[in-house]
Design a protein around this motif. Structure first.
Motif, PDB file in Angstrom:
ATOM      1  N   GLU A   4       1.312  -1.107  -3.948  1.00 16.77           N
ATOM      2  CA  GLU A   4       0.724  -0.314  -2.879  1.00 16.77           C
ATOM      3  C   GLU A   4      -0.428  -1.094  -2.259  1.00 16.77           C
ATOM      4  OE1 GLU A   4      -0.646   0.260  -6.844  1.00 16.77           O
ATOM      5  OE2 GLU A   4       1.217   1.104  -6.088  1.00 16.77           O
ATOM      6  N   TYR A   5      -0.764  -0.719  -1.035  1.00 14.85           N
ATOM      7  CA  TYR A   5      -1.877  -1.376  -0.362  1.00 14.85           C
ATOM      8  C   TYR A   5      -2.523  -0.413   0.618  1.00 14.85           C
ATOM      9  CZ  TYR A   5       1.772  -2.443   3.183  1.00 14.85           C
ATOM     10  OH  TYR A   5       2.793  -2.388   4.098  1.00 14.85           O
ATOM     11  N   ASP A  26      -6.742  -9.364  -2.125  1.00 21.11           N
ATOM     12  CA  ASP A  26      -7.305  -8.955  -0.833  1.00 21.11           C
ATOM     13  C   ASP A  26      -6.804  -9.897   0.249  1.00 21.11           C
ATOM     14  OD1 ASP A  26      -8.767  -6.847  -1.844  1.00 21.11           O
ATOM     15  OD2 ASP A  26     -10.706  -7.883  -1.748  1.00 21.11           O
ATOM     16  N   ARG A  67       3.308   0.737   1.015  1.00 19.75           N
ATOM     17  CA  ARG A  67       4.093   0.479  -0.196  1.00 19.75           C
ATOM     18  C   ARG A  67       4.996  -0.730   0.055  1.00 19.75           C
ATOM     19  NH1 ARG A  67       0.948   3.699  -1.675  1.00 19.75           N
ATOM     20  NH2 ARG A  67       1.272   5.640  -2.775  1.00 19.75           N
ATOM     21  N   VAL A  73      -4.424  -7.890  -8.464  1.00 18.28           N
ATOM     22  CA  VAL A  73      -4.925  -7.273  -7.235  1.00 18.28           C
ATOM     23  C   VAL A  73      -5.309  -8.405  -6.286  1.00 18.28           C
ATOM     24  CG1 VAL A  73      -6.730  -5.811  -6.247  1.00 18.28           C
ATOM     25  CG2 VAL A  73      -5.760  -5.262  -8.498  1.00 18.28           C
ATOM     26  N   THR A  85      -7.619  -5.337   3.610  1.00 22.77           N
ATOM     27  CA  THR A  85      -6.475  -4.676   2.994  1.00 22.77           C
ATOM     28  C   THR A  85      -6.364  -5.182   1.556  1.00 22.77           C
ATOM     29  OG1 THR A  85      -5.357  -4.607   5.139  1.00 22.77           O
ATOM     30  CG2 THR A  85      -4.004  -4.227   3.183  1.00 22.77           C
ATOM     31  N   ARG A  86      -6.240  -4.246   0.613  1.00 24.53           N
ATOM     32  CA  ARG A  86      -6.147  -4.588  -0.812  1.00 24.53           C
ATOM     33  C   ARG A  86      -4.753  -4.209  -1.320  1.00 24.53           C
ATOM     34  NH1 ARG A  86     -10.904  -3.957  -5.011  1.00 24.53           N
ATOM     35  NH2 ARG A  86     -11.364  -5.904  -3.928  1.00 24.53           N
ATOM     36  N   PHE A  87      -4.133  -5.148  -2.031  1.00 29.39           N
ATOM     37  CA  PHE A  87      -2.772  -5.004  -2.547  1.00 29.39           C
ATOM     38  C   PHE A  87      -2.815  -4.953  -4.070  1.00 29.39           C
ATOM     39  CE2 PHE A  87      -2.647  -7.141   1.472  1.00 29.39           C
ATOM     40  CZ  PHE A  87      -1.507  -6.692   2.114  1.00 29.39           C
ATOM     41  N   ARG A  88      -2.155  -3.962  -4.670  1.00 29.87           N
ATOM     42  CA  ARG A  88      -2.047  -3.839  -6.127  1.00 29.87           C
ATOM     43  C   ARG A  88      -0.588  -4.057  -6.508  1.00 29.87           C
ATOM     44  NH1 ARG A  88      -6.751  -2.028  -8.232  1.00 29.87           N
ATOM     45  NH2 ARG A  88      -8.211  -1.086  -6.756  1.00 29.87           N
ATOM     46  N   TYR A  89      -0.364  -5.018  -7.402  1.00 32.31           N
ATOM     47  CA  TYR A  89       0.985  -5.448  -7.775  1.00 32.31           C
ATOM     48  C   TYR A  89       1.388  -4.980  -9.164  1.00 32.31           C
ATOM     49  CZ  TYR A  89       1.511  -8.544  -3.796  1.00 32.31           C
ATOM     50  OH  TYR A  89       1.641  -9.034  -2.523  1.00 32.31           O
ATOM     51  N   HIS A 109       4.124   0.792   6.042  1.00 28.69           N
ATOM     52  CA  HIS A 109       2.775   1.340   5.977  1.00 28.69           C
ATOM     53  C   HIS A 109       2.447   2.144   7.224  1.00 28.69           C
ATOM     54  CE1 HIS A 109       1.789  -2.760   7.726  1.00 28.69           C
ATOM     55  NE2 HIS A 109       1.096  -1.992   8.544  1.00 28.69           N
ATOM     56  N   CYS A 158      -3.600 -14.046   1.066  1.00 26.01           N
ATOM     57  CA  CYS A 158      -4.263 -13.084   0.192  1.00 26.01           C
ATOM     58  C   CYS A 158      -4.791 -13.835  -1.021  1.00 26.01           C
ATOM     59  CB  CYS A 158      -3.296 -12.005  -0.286  1.00 26.01           C
ATOM     60  SG  CYS A 158      -2.815 -10.827   0.989  1.00 26.01           S
TER      61      CYS A 158
END
Length: 117
Positions: free
Chosen positions: A43-44, A14, A53, A12, A29-33, A69, A110
């Motif tokens: 997704e973020y 930011d 996405r 994850v 904004t937070r990004f999950r990989y 997005h 990030c």
């Protein structure tokens, strides 16, 4: 996670800085990989992004994605492509993205969130 130090699966990040826009430090904004066999997706959400996405590939420390997005304000949808380099950072990985907006070079960074919650 695998033995590959740049494997992004389950990580994850930011958004901590961007020359293209202001970053809200309280709600970045937070990004999950996710990653499997070099294919990366995720997704973020956060800051100005209502829902986003991305999908792409990783080759070593180079990440290439396409994204789309929706913005929080209004009905606008943003799409595009980005290339980032993955670097060791303080307490985790950093993603450094070089891109252009209207022909002007920009950079966003990030940082990995170690306890994403």
């Amino acid at each position: 996670m695998s033995d590959d130090p740049f494997d992004l699966d389950g990580r994850v990040f930011d958004l901590v800085s961007s020359t293209a826009s202001r970053v809200d430090p309280e709600a970045p904004t937070r990004f999950r990989y996710h990653e499997a066999r070099g294919v990366v997706w995720g997704e973020y959400v956060g800051d100005t992004v209502a829902e986003g996405r991305f999908v792409g590939t990783r080759d070593g420390a180079r990440l290439t994605v396409s994204f789309v997005h929706a913005l929080v304000a209004g009905e606008a949808v943003v799409s595009g492509a980005a290339t980032s380099r993955i670097e060791p950072g303080d307490g985790g990985l950093r993603l450094v993205e070089d891109f252009e907006v209207d022909g002007v070079p920009q950079v966003s960074v990030c940082a990995e969130v170690r306890s994403p919650g």
